[in-house]
Design an enzyme around this catalytic site. Structure first.
Site, PDB file in Angstrom:
ATOM      1  N   GLU A  56     -84.163  18.066 -38.143  1.00 26.36           N
ATOM      2  CA  GLU A  56     -84.006  17.050 -37.375  1.00 26.36           C
ATOM      3  C   GLU A  56     -85.212  16.319 -36.765  1.00 26.36           C
ATOM      4  OE1 GLU A  56     -81.334  15.544 -37.619  1.00 26.36           O
ATOM      5  OE2 GLU A  56     -80.282  17.136 -38.928  1.00 26.36           O
ATOM      6  N   PRO A 108     -62.578  -6.986 -43.247  1.00 26.29           N
ATOM      7  CA  PRO A 108     -62.491  -5.682 -43.470  1.00 26.29           C
ATOM      8  C   PRO A 108     -61.195  -4.880 -42.445  1.00 26.29           C
ATOM      9  CG  PRO A 108     -64.560  -6.047 -42.371  1.00 26.29           C
ATOM     10  CD  PRO A 108     -63.906  -7.295 -42.549  1.00 26.29           C
TER      11      PRO A 108
HETATM   12  P1  ADP Z   1     -56.424  -5.323 -39.347  1.00 23.51           P
HETATM   13  O1  ADP Z   1     -54.933  -6.189 -39.359  1.00 23.51           O
HETATM   14  O2  ADP Z   1     -57.552  -6.256 -39.322  1.00 23.51           O
HETATM   15  O3  ADP Z   1     -56.569  -4.198 -40.196  1.00 23.51           O
HETATM   16  P2  ADP Z   1     -55.505  -4.751 -36.772  1.00 23.51           P
HETATM   17  O4  ADP Z   1     -55.246  -6.057 -36.156  1.00 23.51           O
HETATM   18  O5  ADP Z   1     -54.193  -3.984 -37.003  1.00 23.51           O
HETATM   19  O6  ADP Z   1     -56.560  -4.722 -37.879  1.00 23.51           O
HETATM   20  O7  ADP Z   1     -56.237  -4.078 -35.837  1.00 23.51           O
HETATM   21  C1  ADP Z   1     -55.804  -2.773 -35.295  1.00 23.51           C
HETATM   22  C2  ADP Z   1     -56.122  -2.548 -33.909  1.00 23.51           C
HETATM   23  O8  ADP Z   1     -57.464  -2.475 -33.493  1.00 23.51           O
HETATM   24  C3  ADP Z   1     -55.357  -3.392 -32.947  1.00 23.51           C
HETATM   25  O9  ADP Z   1     -54.255  -3.094 -32.637  1.00 23.51           O
HETATM   26  C4  ADP Z   1     -56.410  -3.357 -31.651  1.00 23.51           C
HETATM   27  O10 ADP Z   1     -56.086  -2.327 -30.656  1.00 23.51           O
HETATM   28  C5  ADP Z   1     -57.722  -3.102 -32.078  1.00 23.51           C
HETATM   29  N1  ADP Z   1     -58.586  -4.074 -32.472  1.00 23.51           N
HETATM   30  C6  ADP Z   1     -59.058  -4.683 -33.565  1.00 23.51           C
HETATM   31  N2  ADP Z   1     -59.729  -5.694 -33.304  1.00 23.51           N
HETATM   32  C7  ADP Z   1     -59.742  -6.109 -32.072  1.00 23.51           C
HETATM   33  C8  ADP Z   1     -60.280  -7.262 -31.280  1.00 23.51           C
HETATM   34  N3  ADP Z   1     -60.961  -8.261 -31.910  1.00 23.51           N
HETATM   35  N4  ADP Z   1     -59.742  -7.249 -30.009  1.00 23.51           N
HETATM   36  C9  ADP Z   1     -59.278  -6.177 -29.490  1.00 23.51           C
HETATM   37  N5  ADP Z   1     -58.810  -5.064 -29.959  1.00 23.51           N
HETATM   38  C10 ADP Z   1     -58.851  -5.102 -31.640  1.00 23.51           C
HETATM   39 ZN    ZN Z   2     -81.292  14.903 -42.615  1.00 25.68          ZN
END
Ligand code: ADP
Ligand code: ZN
Ligand code: MG
Length: 609
Positions: free
Chosen positions: A432, A210
């Site tokens: 709630e 995702p």
């Molecule tokens: P995708 O390419 O899967 O859509 P990205 O690699 O571009 O996602 O991730 C976006 C940002 O989310 C990254 O730059 C990082 O800051 C953060 N992130 C996502 N997954 C991780 C992870 N497993 N560990 C650390 N940071 C993460």
């Molecule tokens: Zn509700």
């Protein structure tokens, strides 16, 4: 450091013109040093006549066009110089010149050097035209967004990074994915080891998961770990205005990569070019198909032992062309899933390193409250918390900042200025508490961690948060039914207390319907349909909607069953609340006063009754 490297081996033409010009000037100065300095002095007609009489004038030319006489004459110091003077109707002049022994020259005495005059009169204008022409066409190409003149020449925006600076330590969680990619890192480190034994490593690996789970990050980390250059391009950049350009870009990408081997080529969002090819259509997909074909050809063509590894990322793997997935291409599939509890905590810690956190932070609590959040969401939560700390004039991030930013990211910003009438507020409070009480009075149900009636920009006027202790992978039928009852609890409270209903339950209704339908059509939780799959889910990564896979008659029956299921849950909720009317009133009053009740507070209040 990202530097665009549109490698253009051709120096601009103007560069050569400049060099030629300089050489000509030098030649000119060396060969005709005197001519360079030769000046034309203007003299009056009288003076000309007296110079003739004194025998100084050597040659004379009539320039009838210019209405002047150009002549060479000796100066006082004995050197010959060029002069000119106006022409006057003078019948005797020829006679007079003849008498003085003046030569009638065939050629105009050169005023400028021959090379210089050729340069100025022929070459310079041509150069000017070409330069201006090129400048204009370049400008035009830029505004058209494509290189019209050099068809098939690569002007791909290929992003080459010599060092990505990312390592596996930057990617938290995702242990399975890292393990799968570790072999590729080793291969890039030492391709010979594999070549020696005759092993062929997969040419490509496909990162599937995702959005925001760190696919791009992982690809960079592989390059960083292996200390190899990283070529990255997004699938959408291949799709161009002109047919054939995408294919040319692919060709160029692979050419550059094989020059820089060992290296990583990363194709992000590969589904834009890698979609299944279908026969039909109006030929509008020609470009994409050509690009894909070129990619397939290149992947087959290059030498697998050289150390070029192709990584690609997508979040719609099911739409990829099967040809891409066959052995020898992207045969390795690396799932990059949403992080689990442990993974979320690790990701929070990685990103927390970049900001000043207070010493006492319970990362586990935040991780538990963010089930379903992606790595990107978690990074965002940390950042929001830091922003909030700055807003409140603090220099470190506290637990409360994190808690608030979880809600911001999940439910939108607090809507401080949304003013609810007291009556509305009362309804929301009962609603709630209704949810919370129904949840608490059932055994198999996640504990309530927070109840609030502070409105959010997302539109929610309040909400009850339930957080599981650990990660949940399975949900029993009882739990599903309890969840349904909890979802209907809000509306049930409204009915019981106010005798009427409001629009406030729309989100509950939506969720309840979805859950009830899934129970029947996908989880086999109804007696009537047993274990028959009545729906198929399209894309599991993008939360794609399910589509019915049954006859119309069955669909009608499903609808009836869904209604019955929700109704049962609703009645159950009403029953629970009726048995706890006194508690409902008391808690609602408490919530109205406090606006927010924590889970612990709620439980201790409940236990005292
Ligand atoms: P995708 O390419 O899967 O859509 P990205 O690699 O571009 O996602 O991730 C976006 C940002 O989310 C990254 O730059 C990082 O800051 C953060 N992130 C996502 N997954 C991780 C992870 N497993 N560990 C650390 N940071 C993460
Ligand atoms: Zn509700
Ligand atoms: Mg990405």
């Amino acid at each position: 450091m990202t530097d665009k490297a549109p490698k253009n081996p051709k120096k601009p033409l103007i560069f050569y013109y400049a060099i030629t010009l300089v050489i000509l000037m030098l030649l000119n100065a060396l060969l005709f040093p005197s001519l360079m300095q030769r000046q034309v002095t203007e003299v009056g007609y009288n003076e000309f006549l007296s110079m003739v009489d004194q025998g100084q004038v050597e040659t004379v030319v009539y320039e009838t066009d210019e209405q002047r006489i150009v002549f060479e004459a000796k100066k006082e110091d004995g050197k010959t110089a060029v002069f000119k003077t106006g022409m006057f109707p003078d019948d005797k002049l020829v006679e007079r010149l003849d008498k003085a022994g003046v030569q009638f020259a065939a050629q105009i005495p050169t005023q400028t050097s021959p090379i210089l005059s050729i340069l100025l009169s022929y070459i310079f204008p041509i150069v000017l035209i070409i330069v201006v022409g090129q400048w204009l066409s370049k400008k035009m190409m830029k505004s058209m967004g494509g290189n019209t003149m050099t068809f098939g020449k690569a002007n791909a925006k290929i992003y080459a990074e010599t060092e990505t600076g990312k390592t596996f330590a930057d990617v938290a969680g995702q242990d399975e994915a890292k393990e799968a990619l570790a072999e590729i890192v080793d291969f890039l480190h030492n391709p010979n080891k594999y070549a020696a034994i005759g092993a062929k490593l997969p040419k490509g690996a496909l990162l599937v998961g995702p959005p925001g789970t760190g696919k791009t990050l992982l690809a960079k980390a592989v390059a960083g770990e292996a200390h190899v250059p990283f070529f990255s391009i997004s699938g959408s950049e291949f799709v161009e205005m002109f047919v054939g350009m995408g294919a040319a870009k692919v060709r160029d990408l692979f050419k550059q990569a094989s020059e820089k081997a060992p290296c990583i080529v990363f194709i992000d969002e590969i589904d834009t070019i890698g979609k299944k090819r279908d026969g039909g259509g109006l030929g509008g997909n020609d470009e994409r198909e050509q690009t894909l074909n070129q990619l397939l050809t290149e992947m087959d063509g290059f030498d697998g032992t050289k150390g070029v590894v192709i990584l690609a990322a997508t979040n719609r793997p099911e739409s990829l062309d099967p040809a891409l997935l066959r052995p020898g291409r992207f045969d390795r599939r690396v799932p990059v899933e949403l992080p689990d509890l442990k993974g979320r905590e690790a990701i929070l810690r990685v990103h927390a390193k970049e900001v000043h956190m207070s010493g006492r932070i319970d990362y586990n609590a935040i991780a538990r409250a963010t089930s379903g959040a992606s790595g990107a969401d978690l990074a965002n939560i940390i950042n929001e918390a830091a922003l909030r700390a700055v807003r409140l004039g603090r220099s470190t991030v506290e637990q409360c900042d994190l808690e608030e930013s979880v809600e911001v990211v999940i439910a939108g910003y607090q809507r401080k200025n949304a003013v609810l009438s007291p009556r509305e507020k009362e309804i929301v409070a009962y609603h709630e508490i209704g949810h919370a009480l129904v949840a608490a009075k059932q055994s198999d149900s996640a504990p309530v961690t927070k109840i609030t009636i502070v409105p959010r920009t997302s539109g929610a006027l309040g909400y009850t948060m339930q957080v599981d202790e650990g990660d949940r992978y399975l949900m029993s039928k009882t739990e599903a039914e309890n969840k349904l009852a909890t979802l209907t609890g809000g509306r049930a409270a409204e009915e019981l207390i106010f005798g009427s209903v409001t629009t406030g339950a729309s989100n509950d209704i939506e969720q309840a319907t979805k859950l009830a339908r899934a129970m029947i059509t996908r989880f086999g939780m109804s007696r009537k349909f047993d274990m028959v799959a009545l729906e198929t889910v399209g894309n599991s990564y993008l939360g794609g909607d399910a589509s019915l896979a049954c006859s119309n008659e069955t669909a009608t029956l499903i609808d009836q069953e869904v209604i019955a299921t929700v109704k049962t849950a609703h009645e159950k909720a009403i029953g629970i609340l009726q048995n706890n009317m006194e508690v409902l009133h008391r808690f609602a009053a408490h919530l109205l006063e406090r606006e927010t009740i924590t889970g612990e507070e709620f439980m201790s209040l409940l236990n005292r009754t």
